[in-house]
Design a protein around this motif. Structure first.
Motif, mmCIF file in Angstrom:
data_model
loop_
_atom_site.group_PDB
_atom_site.id
_atom_site.type_symbol
_atom_site.label_atom_id
_atom_site.label_comp_id
_atom_site.label_asym_id
_atom_site.label_seq_id
_atom_site.Cartn_x
_atom_site.Cartn_y
_atom_site.Cartn_z
ATOM 1 N N HIS A 178 0.923 -0.951 0.071
ATOM 2 C CA HIS A 178 0.062 0.048 0.014
ATOM 3 C C HIS A 178 0.880 1.323 0.092
ATOM 4 N N GLU A 181 1.632 3.922 2.499
ATOM 5 C CA GLU A 181 2.050 3.193 3.903
ATOM 6 C C GLU A 181 3.564 3.076 3.841
ATOM 7 N N HIS A 286 1.736 -3.326 6.840
ATOM 8 C CA HIS A 286 0.956 -2.496 6.443
ATOM 9 C C HIS A 286 1.137 -1.275 7.425
ATOM 10 N N GLU A 287 0.558 -0.003 7.243
ATOM 11 C CA GLU A 287 0.541 1.070 8.117
ATOM 12 C C GLU A 287 -0.969 1.620 8.245
ATOM 13 N N GLU A 362 -0.226 -4.018 11.116
ATOM 14 C CA GLU A 362 -0.474 -2.618 10.866
ATOM 15 C C GLU A 362 0.239 -1.800 11.809
HETATM 16 ZN ZN LIG Z 1 -2.453 -1.383 4.017
#
Ligand SMILES: [Zn+2]
Length: 1011
Positions: A178, A181, A286-287, A362
């Motif tokens: 993503h 991110e 992810h973030e 995340e």
């Molecule tokens: Zn993500």
């Protein structure tokens, strides 16, 4: 500060531990997470780590220093600063450059190219392990390969134990799928350095015991665009910067929803790497959530096709990860949380569906490398049973903090994985073995795709998806028969009724089914049976499920969405049928017979449109009625083609996978020309994600179009001069008409350019550009669309753009119904053809399935401006209180009885009959020819749900799903379903393609009854 002191003292004690324990029979899992005091520290680098970490609790004894090396370069060599430094985001190329420098400097690192993206950028995987392990990579892989395919060792557990004891497991980490991110690449650069250089026992154990495989950038095209934007932001610090409207060439956030359809290069490359390396874990970074949400152990409902051994592994690894980081005093580390684990569309789920372990973090990112004060929502900092040490309500947060969390989480995970690698390798074997014994354990035995499916081209496309998923595919060499279990039916409350219908149905139901030779068999006694089972089976999400907010789609049944026949077979006899493995699925098209006229049966296969554009000079006609020719039956809409050389046609049929018949004479049937329409494809500057799936479909089908924005529509006075058909696919996120027209706010702020400049060389790629993203369609654009349709153009809209078309007055006879309780979250619904004679319906059967995500409820009205909600006859269905029985007519004393006129009724997909009262000076009565033609409707409520979640279905059941609305000389085609979605809905593509091919004859077959 207190916490920090605890951490320090922990560190101090820990550094003594290896010495103390080395003499005793210490267990490996007691190795302290601490640096080796004998190894020199890179003081300058370490000082910067401390400087950029905004609070002492945001780091750990694993990452608060960097070991020194004389010959191995640190990330500083390409970044010019340490990993996570403010203001620094490397392009993928710089990340690769560093990884390759590492590989040059140490035999503990190797870099592998794993493919390219849609825009031609490279993807890599970096292996980090001991020199010894990397020297014997191939031997190790050959050994490991037996675990995911236990047939190679005859399902011998003892042999598996021997292999487990000798093998080094593979832990695969993927970063920044993503694009906004942004933290993972620098974290993974530094992680690779640490794993290669650090001599502390804790890290050495990981290095010696595990092969860590790293793809530092998954969405490479999007990463480069994101770095461009960040550089633009640094160059214009006081300005707003453009939102990242394009990530990859086609989709944005949905690049992490492609693990079912495997339509994107990044999915295919990661899948091939994961399976090819025989990895045990796929851990995707992810973030979003503060500060580290390990959603490995997410919330329910869990995917119903994964092995419970895996769901136990999720819990073990997830909670251990939280425990380790909690001991470091790091706040805000938790598992559980809001993510449900139902859909297999996520990248990390490649592992879950291929007998491995899927993991996802995340962490907290700032969407760039600025250090910023961040304020959290109460829901993010509240203390819950699964988050005992929550994040702070307000804190200064840096990219370095994020990198500290990512690296600490990964290192503790790798260490725990190494300590328990025999368990996880054995589980890897057991999950694979249980995939193979599936037919005798839980079933089914197989899925069968019959050879007599009228849609062999779509069947081939479905098989190609399974092939990308590494599913073994077989073809029956002779016909075979299997038993079909009798369907169990719910007992009706009325016992006698139930008896009646049950007996009738029993008689009608076959107890066995024969499949012809050539039928496809997907055996469930194979290593990757789970992914095939998950894709081909049906899904049911209970409306009573405690999980009220599904994270993503709830249904996806591929046979239904591809409009291909798929039979779930429980009879193990299916596995005894004579069959051969297919090594590569290829289109099976071709031409039979002799003659210069070619006919292709229309079975709503998308390749028909490919053929039209491929043979541009050929004369193609569509039959408006079914016909017979050359001993074959042809459906309405079948193509009759002249003016092509046989050799050219043979090649085209082969390439498209279409089956054609050569005829010596044209059939006598009414036809109309099928022309290659000039297509405009309209996008907004608000979001390009949902339309991206449409672009991908058209590109794969090789259907040319002009890709234009709403701003271009606003500037083009005569759209008809350039285009026959305008596709306005969904904007996504239920975008409002106001937003489509107004765009982004312009009364304040600065222009938002989306174009290539020296600071942003990668922004445009192969997509669109503008000087300012903010202006929308505007009222000029609205007028141009209205005029385009009025002068004979065809405008096609779906979901939110259908709402838009209705709200700008393009369809007087249709309004939007409101829903009170409808909840359809990415489900597969049943539909029914209403007007099979419409060219839009060519090739479709009476019943098929479609994808719906709370689609608009179309309601028909015969009165212009009418809301369509009031139905004649519906207001009073019972007689008033009075004399007699309930069936008697009402009775008034003192006058003769009056017969009440029968009130007309209409189905929800029919126009209500206009009453005599409405016709009095009926200036608003829409003549029948001006009303929409209903092509497709949603099924009745009882047949509506095919797969997924359906709540309040009665609100949309029977309502139109696809409408052809006459407007001026042209047409507006409104979709409530989304016919083109994530490469999964290929069965409904032809509703769009039929519109394109028959754009100037959409009224063919229309009967107009004035009533
Ligand atoms: Zn993500």
């Amino acid at each position: 500060m207190i916490r920090r002191r605890q951490t320090r003292s922990f560190l101090l004690c820990a550094s003594l531990l290896p010495l103390l324990l080395s003499s005793s029979a210490a267990r490996a899992d007691e190795t302290a997470p601490a640096r080796d005091p004998k190894q020199a520290v890179n003081e300058a680098y370490t000082a910067k780590i401390q400087k950029y970490t905004t609070a002492p609790v945001f780091t750990s004894p694993l990452v608060d220093y960097l070991p020194a090396s004389k010959n191995v370069p640190t990330p500083e060599i390409v970044l010019g600063d340490v990993s996570g430094a403010p203001g620094i985001l490397p392009y993928a190329e710089d990340v690769y450059k560093y990884m390759r420098l590492l590989a040059k400097a140490t035999p503990r690192v190797r870099v592998f190219s794993i493919g390219t993206t849609e825009e031609g950028r490279e993807m890599i995987a970096v292996a980090v392990s001991s020199e010894e392990n990397l020297k014997h990579l191939d031997e190790n892989r050959a050994r490991l390969a037996k675990l995911p395919d236990p047939r190679t060792i005859k399902l011998d557990d003892a042999e598996a134990d021997r292999i487990v004891a000798q093998s080094t497991p593979i832990y695969y980490i993927t970063g920044t799928i993503h694009s906004p991110e942004t933290g993972a690449p620098t974290a993974l650069m530094e992680l690779a350095y640490r794993l290669a250089v650090d001599e502390s026992p804790y890290i050495r154990e990981i290095r010696d015991g595990v092969i860590t495989l790293i793809t530092p950038v998954v969405e490479v095209d999007g990463r480069d665009r994101m770095v461009d934007l960040y550089r633009w932001h640094l160059a214009h610090p006081k300005d707003f910067y453009p939102p990242l409207i394009y990530w990859g060439k086609y989709v944005a956030h949905d690049n992490n929803r492609d693990a079912m359809g495997v339509t994107l290069k990044l999915t295919e490359n990661v899948l091939n790497t994961y399976v090819g390396w025989k990895a045990q874990v796929l851990h995707d970074l992810h973030e979003s959530v503060p500060y580290l949400y390990d959603n490995t152990a997410g919330d329910g409902p869990f995917n119903a096709w994964v092995d419970p051994i895996l769901t136990d592994e999720w819990e073990m690894i997830g909670w251990r990860n939280v425990a380790d980081m909690t001991k470091f005093g790091m706040p805000g580390v938790f598992t559980h949380g809001v993510f449900d684990t139902w859909s297999p569309g996520y990248l990390m789920f490649i592992a879950a569906m291929h007998n491995g372990i899927s993991r996802l973090y995340e962490t907290f990112g700032n969407g760039g490398a600025d250090t910023e004060e961040r304020t959290l929502d109460p829901q993010d900092y509240s203390r819950t049973w699964w988050r005992q040490n929550p994040p702070f309500p307000k804190t200064l947060w840096s990219q370095r903090d994020n990198n500290n969390y990512e690296e600490t989480g990964l290192l503790t995970s790798l260490h725990y994985f190494n300590e328990n690698k025999r368990l996880f390798l054995k589980n890897f074997y057991l999950k694979s073995k249980r995939s193979i014994t599936k037919p005798t354990e839980e079933g089914p035995a197989a899925y069968v795709l019959p050879a007599d499916d009228p849609r062999l081209e779509l069947q081939t496309e479905l098989l190609q998806v399974l092939q990308k998923q590494k599913v073994e595919i077989s073809r029956a060499t002779a016909s075979f028969t299997v038993a079909v279990p009798a369907k169990k039916r719910k007992k009706s409350r009325k016992k006698e009724d139930a008896k009646d219908t049950n007996e009738k149905e029993k008689e009608a139901e076959p107890t066995s089914r024969e499949f012809p030779a050539g039928s496809i068999v997907i055996r469930m006694d194979q290593p990757y049976s789970r992914i095939a089972d998950a894709l081909l089976d049906h899904q049911y999400w209970s409306p009573d499920d405690p999980q009220k907010t599904p994270y993503d789609d709830t249904g996806w049944t591929f046979g239904e969405l591809f409009n291909v026949k798929v039979f779930r077979i429980t009879d193990p006899k299916a596995l005894d049928a004579a069959m051969e493995r297919i090594s590569e699925v290829k289109p099976t098209g071709g031409v039979q017979g002799d003659g210069t006229i070619f006919a292709i049966n229309n079975s709503a296969e998308p390749a028909l449109a490919t053929l039209r554009y491929k043979l541009r000079d050929a004369d193609m006609q569509a039959a408006e009625e079914p016909f017979e020719a050359g001993g074959k039956k042809f459906n309405r809409g079948s193509l009759i083609i002249r003016g092509v050389a046989r050799s050219d046609f043979d090649r085209a049929a082969n390439e498209t996978g279409l089956h054609a018949a050569a005829l010596s004479a044209a059939p006598s049937v009414k036809t109309h020309p099928v022309r290659a329409a000039r297509v405009a494809f309209v996008h907004t500057w608000l979001s390009t994600q949902t339309e991206g799936w449409w672009r991908l479909a058209l590109d794969n089908l090789k259907i040319p179009y002009d890709y234009i924005s709403t701003q271009v529509v606003a500037k083009t006075d005569d759209l008809n001069a350039k285009y026959d058909v305008i596709l306005f696919p969904p904007v996504g996120y239920n975008t409002s008409t106001t937003a489509i027209i107004n765009g982004m706010p312009r009364d304040w702020g600065n222009p938002l350019p989306w174009k290539n400049t020296p600071e942003t060389p990668n922004l445009v790629g192969k997509n669109d550009s503008t000087d300012d993203m903010r202006p929308g369609l505007g009222w000029d654009g609205v007028a141009h669309l209205q005029s385009f349709v009025g002068k004979g153009g065809v405008l096609l809209t779906a979901t939110d753009t259908s709402r838009f078309a209705l709200s700008i007055g393009l369809a007087d006879s249709v309004s939007l119904g409101t829903s009170q309780k409808m909840n359809i979250v990415g489900s597969v619904l049943g539909t029914r053809l209403v007007d099979a004679a419409s060219p839009i319906a060519y090739g479709y059967d009476e019943k098929f399935s479609a994808y719906c995500d709370n689609g608009p409820i179309f309601t028909l009205s015969s009165i212009a401006g009418g809301r369509g909600s009031r139905r004649l006859g519906g207001h009073s269905s019972s007689r008033p209180t009075g004399r007699g029985t309930a069936d008697d007519p009402d009775f008034t004393v003192g006058r003769p009885g009056i017969e009440v006129p029968e009130e007309p009724t209409a189905e929800l997909w029919e126009y209500p009959q206009v009453s005599d009262e409405q016709r009095r000076n009926g200036l608003r009565v829409i003549p029948a020819a001006g009303r929409a033609r209903v092509i497709l409707r949603y099924a009745d409520n009882k047949d509506l749900l095919v797969s997924g979640l359906l709540e309040g279905g009665d609100e949309i059941a029977q309502h139109p799903a696809v409408l052809d609305v006459p407007a001026g000389q042209g047409h507006v085609i409104l979709f409530s379903i989304n016919p083109v979605y994530r490469g999964e809905t290929r069965g409904t593509y032809s509703l769009v393609l039929n519109t394109i091919l028959n754009f100037d004859n959409l009224n063919a077959g229309r009967t107009i009854l004035e009533k």
